[in-house]
Design a protein around this motif. Structure first.
Motif, PDB file in Angstrom:
ATOM      1  N   ALA A 153      -7.656  12.670  -0.112  1.00 18.71           N
ATOM      2  CA  ALA A 153      -8.851  11.662   0.520  1.00 18.71           C
ATOM      3  C   ALA A 153      -7.706  10.769   0.968  1.00 18.71           C
ATOM      4  CB  ALA A 153      -9.857  11.018  -0.366  1.00 18.71           C
ATOM      5  N   LEU A 154      -7.437  10.102   0.389  1.00 18.73           N
ATOM      6  CA  LEU A 154      -5.932   9.325   0.235  1.00 18.73           C
ATOM      7  C   LEU A 154      -4.729   9.663   1.203  1.00 18.73           C
ATOM      8  CD1 LEU A 154      -5.968   6.136  -1.212  1.00 18.73           C
ATOM      9  CD2 LEU A 154      -4.348   7.010  -2.069  1.00 18.73           C
ATOM     10  N   LEU A 155      -5.057  10.565   0.751  1.00 14.72           N
ATOM     11  CA  LEU A 155      -3.591  11.054   2.600  1.00 14.72           C
ATOM     12  C   LEU A 155      -4.423  11.028   3.654  1.00 14.72           C
ATOM     13  CD1 LEU A 155      -2.281  13.956   0.474  1.00 14.72           C
ATOM     14  CD2 LEU A 155      -0.271  12.033   1.073  1.00 14.72           C
ATOM     15  N   ARG A 308      12.798  -1.046  11.068  1.00 13.21           N
ATOM     16  CA  ARG A 308      11.339  -0.586  11.735  1.00 13.21           C
ATOM     17  C   ARG A 308      10.404   0.096  11.745  1.00 13.21           C
ATOM     18  NH1 ARG A 308      14.180  -5.845  13.390  1.00 13.21           N
ATOM     19  NH2 ARG A 308      14.315  -4.314  15.447  1.00 13.21           N
ATOM     20  N   TYR A 309      10.996   1.111  12.874  1.00 13.91           N
ATOM     21  CA  TYR A 309      10.040   1.908  13.075  1.00 13.91           C
ATOM     22  C   TYR A 309       9.526   3.362  12.080  1.00 13.91           C
ATOM     23  CZ  TYR A 309       8.789   6.345  15.937  1.00 13.91           C
ATOM     24  OH  TYR A 309       7.892   7.374  16.694  1.00 13.91           O
ATOM     25  N   LEU A 310      11.248   3.825  11.204  1.00 18.12           N
ATOM     26  CA  LEU A 310      10.695   4.599   9.928  1.00 18.12           C
ATOM     27  C   LEU A 310       9.333   3.257   9.186  1.00 18.12           C
ATOM     28  CD1 LEU A 310      14.283   5.929   9.519  1.00 18.12           C
ATOM     29  CD2 LEU A 310      12.294   6.914  10.414  1.00 18.12           C
ATOM     30  N   PHE A 311       9.552   2.393   8.969  1.00 16.53           N
ATOM     31  CA  PHE A 311       9.195   1.415   7.759  1.00 16.53           C
ATOM     32  C   PHE A 311       7.609   1.528   8.699  1.00 16.53           C
ATOM     33  CE2 PHE A 311       6.364  -2.267   7.673  1.00 16.53           C
ATOM     34  CZ  PHE A 311       6.746  -3.064   6.182  1.00 16.53           C
ATOM     35  N   ALA A 312       7.569   1.332   9.592  1.00 14.22           N
ATOM     36  CA  ALA A 312       5.610   1.208  10.117  1.00 14.22           C
ATOM     37  C   ALA A 312       5.727   2.711  10.537  1.00 14.22           C
ATOM     38  CB  ALA A 312       5.538   0.954  11.953  1.00 14.22           C
ATOM     39  N   GLN A 313       6.251   3.346  10.812  1.00 15.70           N
ATOM     40  CA  GLN A 313       6.066   5.215  10.112  1.00 15.70           C
ATOM     41  C   GLN A 313       5.478   5.369   8.939  1.00 15.70           C
ATOM     42  OE1 GLN A 313       5.250   7.457  12.577  1.00 15.70           O
ATOM     43  NE2 GLN A 313       5.175   7.916  14.596  1.00 15.70           N
ATOM     44  N   SER A 314       6.456   5.080   8.015  1.00 11.38           N
ATOM     45  CA  SER A 314       6.164   5.603   7.028  1.00 11.38           C
ATOM     46  C   SER A 314       4.923   4.512   6.040  1.00 11.38           C
ATOM     47  CB  SER A 314       6.957   6.008   6.005  1.00 11.38           C
ATOM     48  OG  SER A 314       7.928   4.592   5.911  1.00 11.38           O
ATOM     49  N   LEU A 315       5.142   3.125   6.022  1.00 11.55           N
ATOM     50  CA  LEU A 315       4.119   2.427   5.130  1.00 11.55           C
ATOM     51  C   LEU A 315       2.487   3.111   5.287  1.00 11.55           C
ATOM     52  CD1 LEU A 315       3.844  -0.562   4.042  1.00 11.55           C
ATOM     53  CD2 LEU A 315       2.947  -1.100   6.475  1.00 11.55           C
ATOM     54  N   PRO A 316       1.764   4.074   5.429  1.00 11.04           N
ATOM     55  CA  PRO A 316       1.023   3.559   5.441  1.00 11.04           C
ATOM     56  C   PRO A 316       0.475   5.068   4.089  1.00 11.04           C
ATOM     57  CG  PRO A 316       0.618   4.826   7.699  1.00 11.04           C
ATOM     58  CD  PRO A 316       1.932   4.104   7.283  1.00 11.04           C
ATOM     59  N   LEU A 317       1.844   5.654   3.974  1.00  5.87           N
ATOM     60  CA  LEU A 317       1.653   6.757   3.279  1.00  5.87           C
ATOM     61  C   LEU A 317       3.426   5.978   1.814  1.00  5.87           C
ATOM     62  CD1 LEU A 317       2.478  10.021   5.577  1.00  5.87           C
ATOM     63  CD2 LEU A 317       0.339  10.296   4.183  1.00  5.87           C
ATOM     64  N   LEU A 318       3.386   5.065   1.994  1.00  8.11           N
ATOM     65  CA  LEU A 318       4.257   4.771   1.063  1.00  8.11           C
ATOM     66  C   LEU A 318       5.361   5.462   0.456  1.00  8.11           C
ATOM     67  CD1 LEU A 318       3.225   2.445  -1.516  1.00  8.11           C
ATOM     68  CD2 LEU A 318       3.025   4.046  -2.801  1.00  8.11           C
ATOM     69  N   PHE A 377       0.800  10.635  -8.904  1.00 11.12           N
ATOM     70  CA  PHE A 377      -0.994   9.629  -8.735  1.00 11.12           C
ATOM     71  C   PHE A 377      -1.110   9.660  -9.493  1.00 11.12           C
ATOM     72  CE2 PHE A 377      -4.638  10.030  -6.513  1.00 11.12           C
ATOM     73  CZ  PHE A 377      -5.028   9.798  -6.063  1.00 11.12           C
ATOM     74  N   HIS A 378      -1.109  10.038 -10.529  1.00  6.38           N
ATOM     75  CA  HIS A 378      -2.169   9.686 -12.133  1.00  6.38           C
ATOM     76  C   HIS A 378      -1.375   7.736 -12.638  1.00  6.38           C
ATOM     77  CE1 HIS A 378      -3.836  13.610 -13.030  1.00  6.38           C
ATOM     78  NE2 HIS A 378      -2.171  13.764 -12.914  1.00  6.38           N
ATOM     79  N   GLN A 379      -0.783   7.509 -11.700  1.00  2.00           N
ATOM     80  CA  GLN A 379      -0.026   6.380 -12.245  1.00  2.00           C
ATOM     81  C   GLN A 379      -1.075   5.055 -11.527  1.00  2.00           C
ATOM     82  OE1 GLN A 379       4.136   5.530 -12.172  1.00  2.00           O
ATOM     83  NE2 GLN A 379       4.059   7.687 -11.920  1.00  2.00           N
ATOM     84  N   PRO A 380      -2.268   4.586 -11.865  1.00  2.00           N
ATOM     85  CA  PRO A 380      -2.174   3.085 -11.302  1.00  2.00           C
ATOM     86  C   PRO A 380      -1.725   2.693 -10.489  1.00  2.00           C
ATOM     87  CG  PRO A 380      -3.179   3.282 -13.789  1.00  2.00           C
ATOM     88  CD  PRO A 380      -2.213   4.222 -13.122  1.00  2.00           C
ATOM     89  N   ARG A 381      -1.441   1.686 -10.963  1.00  2.00           N
ATOM     90  CA  ARG A 381      -0.123   0.724 -10.271  1.00  2.00           C
ATOM     91  C   ARG A 381       0.365   1.488  -8.430  1.00  2.00           C
ATOM     92  NH1 ARG A 381       3.612  -2.330 -13.945  1.00  2.00           N
ATOM     93  NH2 ARG A 381       2.338  -3.642 -15.721  1.00  2.00           N
ATOM     94  N   LEU A 382       0.343   2.858  -8.282  1.00  2.00           N
ATOM     95  CA  LEU A 382       1.081   3.869  -7.285  1.00  2.00           C
ATOM     96  C   LEU A 382      -0.248   3.825  -6.372  1.00  2.00           C
ATOM     97  CD1 LEU A 382       3.413   6.665  -7.221  1.00  2.00           C
ATOM     98  CD2 LEU A 382       1.165   7.347  -6.198  1.00  2.00           C
ATOM     99  N   ALA A 385      -0.651   0.152  -5.328  1.00  2.00           N
ATOM    100  CA  ALA A 385       0.209  -0.117  -4.555  1.00  2.00           C
ATOM    101  C   ALA A 385      -0.452   0.773  -2.871  1.00  2.00           C
ATOM    102  CB  ALA A 385       0.990  -0.612  -4.679  1.00  2.00           C
ATOM    103  N   TRP A 386      -0.631   2.200  -3.097  1.00  2.00           N
ATOM    104  CA  TRP A 386      -0.935   2.755  -1.919  1.00  2.00           C
ATOM    105  C   TRP A 386      -1.952   2.205  -0.559  1.00  2.00           C
ATOM    106  CZ3 TRP A 386      -0.726   9.076  -2.125  1.00  2.00           C
ATOM    107  CH2 TRP A 386      -1.154   9.159  -0.975  1.00  2.00           C
TER     108      TRP A 386
END
Length: 561
Positions: A153-155, A308-318, A377-382, A385-386
């Protein structure tokens, strides 16, 4: 036998897990619904306030002509052809856009244009992108396995919150909006071994545009290296992808025009061609491969823009795709193409259509990375952050005002300050409709860019002030029946746009010269309507004089009356 059946029966999920699964599935559906509602609302607003521009008009005219028995014809597209831009010829009735971009998949949407008119394109674009997110969710569920509903769902929510998805979806219609859905369906078909779906998508993906076959090559490399899939199938996908690109760009497109070799190859890859004024895709490929240092220079050129482009592309996928070999295999070729290309709009602009070439491999690669690292994915902080990264991606998208879709809340410019409130935008759009409704549906028209989408459902439409004559099917060069110019829209961005400033000056110089061949019919909201062979209306002349005075008061100097 009974005991053996019991041993091999798939364990049933507990009621709690089933309820959790439903909750996460409902979250994805809500996200998709919100994405669709916001997208359709913004697209409707763009059409109302003239934020949709030239490309929107091209696709609408192409599909309208296709529906009326003239497949892929467009005078708007002809105006961008090499014969017009380089040889100073007139835009031609009968010009087929397939010489610029080979997009046979577009015919699927022609009936919808006949049913809904200009509203069809936003519905197709937002609908396909919403569907792509839902198929990505199904692919993630199948790939990640049991009890990974929250991760899947998060993906999916990452997709709906990605700048590279939201920006193009809120902009002009693009043929590439078909690509993410077809790509995710292909991977889902491979995962489920639905060979009919694999075959369908293998045919459909190259049909979207002449260059989209390269994504099949990426899938082929991924299958051979990472999945150890049957090598004949992997090689077949790669051969279809690269073979179709070569055949189309070197064999089929030249049958319609020389635009691919004279315009797009030179404009996009001219830095590799030296003094050559034309080149086929094979020529360009050979020249690029023969200049490894030039390739390295282009890759390393302006590293800040690339990062900057790679940052914007990959940001929502952490940023997971940046460390995913699967993602780099699937998105690597189209991303390399963007790095090597040049032109306008900039290929590495996150809000333009080219971003959709990278999006499918990026998100599929993230799913495949989590398949091997799901324990992280079991890490709450991760997880926190996502979620924060998705929110930041949405915030950055909004503040960037992609394609001026949010100009009713976000200024077009801060220095200098350029902001038009929603009521002004709405009133201007309604004035444009009152003007446009006076033009007969069968008449030929020359219009400034913001008015093009409102007038595109006709055979002859060209952009003013560049042209107001065209070549008809008999080779004659008649003038258009009507000219309509939105001076207010041009005046709005003079302080930040040299192009708008020059265009406004050109129009103001031309208008007196067009008289008496064209009579002044109406002036509303800074929009001027002129008809060939008609007399000036006295009240319209007075309104035009008032408009000229208004423009002069804004610092444009003296303009012809």
């Amino acid at each position: 036998m009974h005991r053996d059946t019991e041993l091999h029966r798939t364990p049933e999920r507990s009621p709690a897990l089933t309820q959790q699964s439903r909750s996460w599935n409902h979250l994805v559906l809500v996200a998709a619904l919100l994405f669709a509602v916001v997208g359709l609302s913004l697209q409707w607003w763009r059409l109302q306030v003239l934020a949709a521009t030239y490309d929107q008009g091209i696709f609408l005219q192409v599909l309208w002509n296709t529906l009326h028995g003239h497949p892929f014809e467009s005078t708007l597209s002809s105006q961008l052809s090499a014969s017009v831009t380089r040889d100073d010829q007139l835009p031609a009735l009968g010009y087929q856009r397939l010489g610029q971009h080979f997009t046979p998949a577009l015919v699927l949407w022609a009936p919808l244009v006949g049913l809904l008119g200009a509203g069809a394109l936003p519905l197709v674009q937002v609908g396909l992108m919403s569907g792509a997110g839902l198929v990505l969710h199904r692919f993630a569920l199948q790939t990640l396995g049991r009890n990974k509903d929250r991760l899947a769902a998060l993906l999916a929510c990452s997709f709906f919150g990605a700048n590279a998805v939201l920006g193009p979806t809120w902009g002009n219609f693009t043929d590439l909006c078909q690509l993410p859905l077809a790509f995710f369906l292909l991977l889902w078909g491979l995962k489920q071994r639905h060979w009919w779906l694999v075959a369908l998508c293998t045919v459909l993906i190259p049909m979207i545009r002449e260059d989209t076959g390269v994504l099949l090559v990426g899938v082929s490399l991924w299958m051979l290296w990472r999945r150890k899939e049957p090598w004949p199938l992997a090689l077949l996908l790669g051969a279809v992808g690269i073979g179709w690109v070569v055949i189309v760009t070197n064999g089929l497109m030249p049958l319609f025009s020389e635009d691919n070799s004279r315009r797009f190859m030179v404009e996009n890859f001219g830095q590799f061609l030296g003094e050559r004024d034309r080149a086929s895709s094979l020529d360009v490929g050979a020249r690029i491969l023969s200049q490894p240092l030039a390739i390295l220079r282009e890759i390393l050129n302006e590293p800040g823009d690339t990062l900057r482009y790679l940052f914007a592309q990959s940001l929502p996928l952490l940023f997971i795709p940046l460390i995913s070999r699967d993602a780099w295999l699937l998105m690597g070729l189209p991303f390399l193409g963007l790095l090597l290309a040049q032109g306008k709009p900039p290929p590495l602009d996150i809000n333009v259509r080219y971003a959709l070439l990278v999006v499918p491999g990026l998100f599929a690669g993230a799913v495949l990375w989590w398949e091997r690292h799901s324990s992280a994915f079991h890490q709450p902080r991760l997880r926190s952050a996502w979620i924060g990264a998705i929110g930041l991606s949405i915030l950055l998208t909004i503040t960037s005002n992609p394609n001026r879709s949010l100009s009713f809340v976000i200024p077009d410019s801060v220095r200098p300050w350029i902001y038009t409130n929603p009521k002004q935008l709405w009133d201007h759009g309604q004035a444009a409709r009152r003007i446009v409704n006076q033009i007969p549906h069968t008449a030929s028209v020359s219009a400034t860019t913001p008015l093009v989408p409102l007038l595109a459902e006709r055979e002859v439409l060209v952009r003013f002030p560049r042209n107001w004559t065209y070549l008809d099917r008999a080779g004659q060069a008649p003038e258009v029946d009507w000219i309509v110019a939105d001076l207010e829209m041009l005046n709005r961005h003079l302080d930040v746009s040299d192009g708008d400033r020059k265009e406004l000056a050109s129009i103001m110089e031309l208008m007196p010269e067009l008289s008496p061949a064209y009579g002044l019919v109406d002036v509303q909201g800074g929009i001027v309507l002129m008809g060939r062979g008609l007399k000036d209306r006295a009240d319209a002349v007075e309104l035009r004089a008032n408009l000229v005075t208004k423009l002069e008061a804004r610092g444009q100097g003296t303009v012809p009356r």
